[in-house]
Scaffold this motif. Structure first.
Motif, PDB file in Angstrom:
ATOM      1  N   UNK A  11      -2.069  -1.477  -4.057  1.00  0.00           N
ATOM      2  CA  UNK A  11      -3.493  -1.265  -3.772  1.00  0.00           C
ATOM      3  C   UNK A  11      -4.150  -2.600  -3.416  1.00  0.00           C
ATOM      4  N   UNK A  12      -3.832  -3.647  -4.176  1.00  0.00           N
ATOM      5  CA  UNK A  12      -4.399  -4.957  -3.851  1.00  0.00           C
ATOM      6  C   UNK A  12      -3.825  -5.516  -2.554  1.00  0.00           C
ATOM      7  N   UNK A  56      -3.090  -3.809   0.133  1.00  0.00           N
ATOM      8  CA  UNK A  56      -3.810  -3.221   1.271  1.00  0.00           C
ATOM      9  C   UNK A  56      -5.247  -3.726   1.317  1.00  0.00           C
ATOM     10  N   UNK A  57      -5.876  -3.884   0.141  1.00  0.00           N
ATOM     11  CA  UNK A  57      -7.239  -4.434   0.141  1.00  0.00           C
ATOM     12  C   UNK A  57      -7.253  -5.854   0.713  1.00  0.00           C
ATOM     13  N   UNK A  58      -6.268  -6.645   0.313  1.00  0.00           N
ATOM     14  CA  UNK A  58      -6.191  -8.013   0.826  1.00  0.00           C
ATOM     15  C   UNK A  58      -5.897  -8.039   2.313  1.00  0.00           C
TER      16      UNK A  58
END
Lengths: 409, 422
Positions: A178-179, A181-183
Motif C-alpha cells: 500500500x505504501x 503504490x502511495x509513494x
C-alpha cells in the motif's frame, strides 16, 4: 472515460513483497509488466493450485496477486537479459521491485545505474527494513515482520497463556505494498509537474510499525502499553467482550455496545418481536436504559446502576443472537441502528447480497482452461475505475510481444 | 491564531502544488490526507464550529499527555492523524456555510470525505454540486460499504469492517473463537487506499483535464486481502470455514514448518520463528542443539508438515526456558528469520530499525507542546516527507484560509465568526 492509471507503464520484478502493489496498479489501468526468471517466479509454486494440480500456470497465489499484468521472462543471470531489463526499465514510468539490498547492484541493474540515464524514472524498492541501512538487513518473513513490527502484540485472546496471533493473509506485504503504490503515485504527481523522477524506499517493518492504530499512539503520547483482548481493541485496561455467538455457531461483533436510549428501546422491541420477553429475566433493566437516556461507556464500573443496565443489555443481545443465524443477527441489528458485524469467512462475504449488488465479485476469463472464475474485484467505483480485471499472465506469455514492440534484442 | 511551520526543516515539494479540501475525520479518512500533507500538500481540514456540540471528529478531544488538562485540542490520536494540516471551522448546514464551502472547493484540487455514505448527499454536496464549483475537482469518498447497496446506511467502524470482510475470521487458532484484530487495521488500509485514489485521481485529471469521482468501499478492500484462499473457494469449491481453520500463526503462503509464535521465559514474552526451507531448518536444529531436532527424519518439508504439532510443542519447550533476546540472537545467528513479539516500548524506543529510519518524529502542537508521532515508512530521494507541526487547533487557520486564500475582509470574517458560520 480512460482508466484511472492508463498511460502509466510499470516494470515489476516479480516478488512476494511488492506483488500486491503491482496488481492494484494493473487493475486500475496501468500497463504493468511483471518480469520473471526462466521457469517462472518462485511464488508460482506456493499454491493452492487449480484442481490441486501443481503447475506454475495453475497457482492461485500467482493468479490473485498478478491480475491485469503482462508477463515477461528474462534471464538476469546473463548480460543479454540484464540489457533487456535496462531497456525495459528505461521505457517505464515506474520500476517496482522487492529484492534484498545489494542484489540488483551486484548485477549492475540497480536504480543508481539505470536512473543515471533516465532521470525521470521512478524506482520503488520494498525490503524488510528499507534500503538505507543494509547493515541492519536480515532474513525476514511476513510472520517475523508482523511480530517485530508490533502488530502481533495487539492480536489474540483474553487468555494470555495462548500466544499473540498473527492474522494470516500476508499483511506485512499488503501494508508495505500500500505504501509502495502511495509513494509511486506521489512521485508521479511530482514527476508530471517537474520532470524529475526519484527513488522510493519502502520499509516493511516501518510500514507495520505505523499500522497499529492506538498501540503506537498511546505509547508515544502517554507511555501506555496496551494488552491484547479477544476480538476487540487491545487496551491498557480489560474491556468487555464484543463478540456474540449466534444460533448457527457463528459469531457477530457489537463493537459500540448499547449506549443510547434508542438502543435500549430497540432491544426491548426486538425481544418482544421474537417472543423472548418472558425468557429474559432481566428485561426490567432495559426500560431503565431508556429512561436514563442511555449509558455512557465512561461510567461503566463507576456507576453501579448504569453498569448493571449495560450488562443486562449485553445479556439481551446474547439471548437474541442464540436464536438467530449469523446473517440474520447481523442484518437485523444493523437495521435497528446497532453497530454490528457478522464474522464472515471471506468467501461468505464475497457471496453476500450487498457485495453482489455492487458487482464487487468479478468474473475473470481463463481462455486456456475454457473457464471463467469469480475473483474479488476493485474496492473502488467511478467512471474511470475498470469494471473488469484480466487474469494473471502465463509464464513468459508476453515476452515476445513486449520485447518486439520495444525492438529489444 | 495561525499555525506556524518550523522553519528549520525543509518541506517536501512533492505535492506542494496540491490543495485538499478535507472533510475527513477519525483515522480512516484523516490517515489518508495525513500522508499527502507529509509530502507537502496543503490539507485544509473543514470542521464544525465549536458551538456545534459533538460535531467535531470525536478523536479531537481528550486529555493532555500528563493527564492534567482536557479539551477539544488534546486528543492524542487526533494530533497524530492530523499533523501538517490546517484547520478551518465551517457550519456546513447553514446557507452561508455551504456557499463558503463552494468557494473553498473552487480553489482546491481534491475533496475528501469519510462521512457515513448518505451524509454528503443529505447536506447537498453531491458530485454535481462540487463540479458546479470546480469542473476539474477530484472527489474521493470513503465509507464502510460504499455509497450504493443494501448495507450503505449500516453503521461502520473498524470492528465492523474487519468481521464483515472476513479479516476477523482469518485471525485465530483452531477450535477457538475468532481472535480478530486488536486495532482498526482496516482504518489504516482504508486510509492508504483512499490516498491512492486521491493521487490516481489527480494524475488522471492532470492528463485528461476531467474531474473525477471515486467511491471507496472499505469492506471490499478487506475482502480482497484474502485473495489466494478466496480463489481456492471459488475455483476449487473448498469452503474457508472448515475444521482446523484458521490456524493463522502457522498457516502461510508459502507453507513453512516450523512457523509460529513460541513462548519465552518471563511474563507474556513471545518469539516468532519461520523456517523458509530445509536449510533454515537444519540451521535452526543446530541452534536448538537437541537430538530430536537433528533427527534426519525431519529433514524434509513433507516430513515436518506431517509432524507439525509435535515440532511446535518441542520448540516451545526449548524456547520457554530461555530469555527472549537470547532466543532471538541464537536464531538470528543461525540465519533463520526471527522476531520478538515486540511491545510498543521495544519497537519505538529500542529498535535500531525504526530509530535509524527516523520513524518517530517530534512535532510541536500549540497546546500540547512537543510530542512524538508516527513518521512515514517510505523515504523519497528527492522530495522526502517532513513532519514537524502538530495537528491544528480547532479553527486555527480561519484567518489565513478565509482571508488570504478566499479574499474575505477581516470584518466579514469577524461577522461570520460572531454568527457561528465559522
Amino acid at each position: 472515460m480512460a482508466a484511472l492509471l492508463s498511460g502509466l507503464r510499470v516494470i515489476e520484478l516479480a516478488s512476494d513483497r511488492a506483488a500486491y502493489a503491482g496488481k492494484l496498479m494493473g487493475d486500475l489501468g496501468a500497463d504493468v509488466i511483471v518480469v520473471e526468471a526462466p521457469g517462472g517466479h518462485a511464488s508460482r509454486g506456493y499454491g493452492p493450485f487449480v484442481d490441486d494440480k501443481t503447475d506454475p500456470d495453475r497457482c492461485l497465489w500467482w493468479w490473485n496477486y498478478n491480475t491485469s499484468k503482462r508477463g515477461v521472462v528474462l534471464d538476469l543471470g546473463t548480460e543479454a537479459g540484464r540489457e533487456q531489463f535496462r531497456q525495459l526499465a528505461a521505457s517505464a514510468d515506474i520500476v517496482l521491485e522487492g529484492e534484498d539490498p545489494g542484489a540488483l547492484d551486484a548485477l549492475g541493474i540497480d536504480h543508481p545505474q539505470i536512473r543515471a540515464g533516465s532521470p525521470e524514472l521512478i524506482w520503488v524498492s520494498v525490503t524488510p527494513n528499507g534500503r538505507r541501512r543494509p547493515d541492519l538487513h536480515e532474513p525476514a518473513t511476513d510472520l517475523t515482520i508482523l511480530a517485530a513490527g508490533g502488530l502481533a502484540w495487539n492480536c489474540g485472546y483474553d487468555d494470555h497463556s495462548l500466544p499473540p496471533i498473527r492474522p494470516s493473509g500476508g499483511h506485512a506485504h499488503h501494508t508495505a505494498s500500500a505504501f509502495a503504490i502511495m509513494g509511486a503515485l506521489t512521485a508521479v504527481v511530482h514527476r508530471d509537474h517537474t520532470g524529475i523522477g526519484q527513488h522510493v524506499d519502502v520499509s516493511m517493518i516501518a510500514a507495520t510499525n505505523v499500522t497499529t492504530e492506538v498501540s503506537s499512539i498511546d505509547y508515544l503520547y502517554r507511555g501506555a502499553t496496551n494488552q491484547r483482548q479477544t476480538g476487540r481493541h487491545a487496551s491498557e485496561h480489560f474491556t468487555m467482550g464484543i463478540q456474540v455467538q449466534t444460533g448457527d455457531g457463528g459469531y457477530c461483533t457489537n463493537p459500540l455496545g448499547l449506549t443510547t436510549a434508542g438502543n435500549y428501546q430497540v432491544v426491548m422491541d426486538w425481544l418482544r418481536e421474537l417472543g423472548l420477553e418472558d425468557e429474559f429475566e432481566e428485561f426490567f433493566f432495559l426500560p431503565m436504559g431508556v429512561e436514563r437516556g442511555g449509558v455512557s461507556l465512561k461510567v461503566l464500573g463507576v456507576d453501579v446502576e448504569a453498569t448493571e443496565i449495560y450488562r443486562a443489555g449485553r445479556e439481551a443481545l446474547y439471548l437474541i443472537a442464540s436464536k438467530l443465524t449469523m446473517a440474520e443477527y447481523y442484518v437485523q441489528a444493523q437495521q435497528r441502528g446497532i453497530a454490528c458485524g457478522a464474522v464472515y469467512a471471506p468467501d461468505e462475504a464475497l457471496a453476500d447480497a450487498h457485495f453482489r449488488f455492487r458487482d464487487y465479485p468479478v468474473e475473470v476469463e481463463h481462455p486456456e482452461l475454457g473457464r471463467s472464475f469469480t475473483y474479488p474485484g476493485l474496492p473502488f467505483t467511478g467512471a474511470s475505475i475498470p469494471k473488469t480485471i484480466r487474469r494473471a499472465p502465463l509464464v513468459g506469455e508476453h515476452t515476445q510481444e513486449v520485447l518486439a514492440k520495444l525492438a529489444i534484442g | 491564531m495561525t499555525s506556524i511551520a518550523r522553519k528549520d526543516v525543509p518541506k517536501s515539494t512533492a505535492l506542494a502544488h496540491i490543495r485538499i479540501c478535507d472533510l475527513t475525520g477519525l483515522l480512516a479518512g484523516a490517515g489518508a490526507t495525513r500522508f499527502l500533507a507529509a509530502f507537502g500538500a496543503q490539507v485544509i481540514r473543514v470542521e464544525q464550529p465549536a458551538h456545534e456540540k459533538h460535531r467535531w471528529d470525536f478523536l479531537r478531544g481528550g486529555m493532555s499527555p500528563d493527564g492534567t488538562k482536557q479539551g477539544i485540542n488534546f486528543g492524542g490520536g487526533f494530533n497524530n492523524h492530523n499533523v501538517e494540516k490546517l484547520s478551518v471551522t465551517l457550519d456546513l448546514k447553514s446557507p452561508e456555510g455551504k456557499a463558503l464551502l463552494g468557494r473553498l472547493v473552487s480553489k482546491s484540487d481534491a475533496v475528501t470525505e469519510n462521512f457515513s455514505a448518505l451524509v454528503m448527499g443529505k447536506l447537498g454536496f453531491t458530485y454535481d454540486w462540487l463540479k458546479s464549483h470546480n469542473d476539474k475537482i477530484v472527489y474521493v469518498a470513503n465509507s464502510g460499504f460504499g455509497k450504493e447497496g443494501p448495507y450503505s446506511d449500516f453503521k461502520s467502524v473498524g470492528q465492523v469492517v474487519q468481521p464483515v470482510s472476513g479479516l476477523t475470521f482469518m485471525s485465530g487458532l483452531p477450535d477457538q473463537q475468532p481472535a480478530g484484530w486488536g486495532f482498526a487495521y482496516m482504518d489504516h488500509l482504508g486510509a492508504y487506499m483512499m490516498a491512492t485514489a486521491v493521487l490516481g485521481g489527480i494524475i488522471s485529471r492532470n492528463r485528461t483535464g476531467q474531474s473525477q469521482y471515486i467511491d471507496f468501499s472499505c469492506t471490499e478492500a478487506g475482502i480482497g486481502l484474502a485473495g489466494p484462499e478466496l480463489l481456492d473457494s471459488t475455483v476449487n469449491g473448498r469452503p474457508m470455514r472448515r475444521p482446523g481453520k484458521p490456524n493463522s500463526n502457522s498457516d502461510n503462503f508459502p507453507p513453512m514448518v516450523p512457523h509460529g509464535i513460541y513462548p519465552a521465559a518471563g511474563d507474556d514474552n513471545w518469539v516468532a520463528i519461520a523456517c523458509r526451507s530445509d536449510g533454515d531448518w537444519a540451521h535452526l536444529a543446530q541452534a536448538i542443539g537437541a537430538d530430536w531436532a537433528r533427527d534426519p527424519a525431519l529433514a524434509t518439508f513433507a516430513a515436518r508438515m506431517a509432524r507439525r504439532d509435535e515440532i511446535d510443542r518441542r520448540i516451545a519447550e526449548w524456547t520457554a526456558a530461555l530469555e527472549r533476546g537470547k532466543i532471538e540472537a541464537a536464531v538470528r545467528a543461525a540465519g533463520v528469520p526471527v522476531g520478538q513479539v515486540a511491545r510498543p516500548a521495544d519497537r519505538i524506543d529500542n529498535d535500531p530499525r525504526t530509530a535509524s529510519w527516523g520513524l518517530w518524529p517530534q512535532v510541536h502542537h500549540e497546546e500540547i507542546g512537543d510530542v512524538r508521532v508516527e513518521g512515514v515508512p517510505i523515504h523519497m530521494s528527492e522530495t522526502d516527507w517532513s513532519i514537524t507541526r502538530g495537528a491544528p487547533c480547532l479553527g486555527a487557520d480561519n484567518d489565513y484560509v478565509y482571508g488570504s486564500l478566499l479574499g474575505m475582509a477581516p470584518d466579514e470574517i469577524a461577522d461570520f465568526r460572531e454568527r457561528g458560520v465559522i
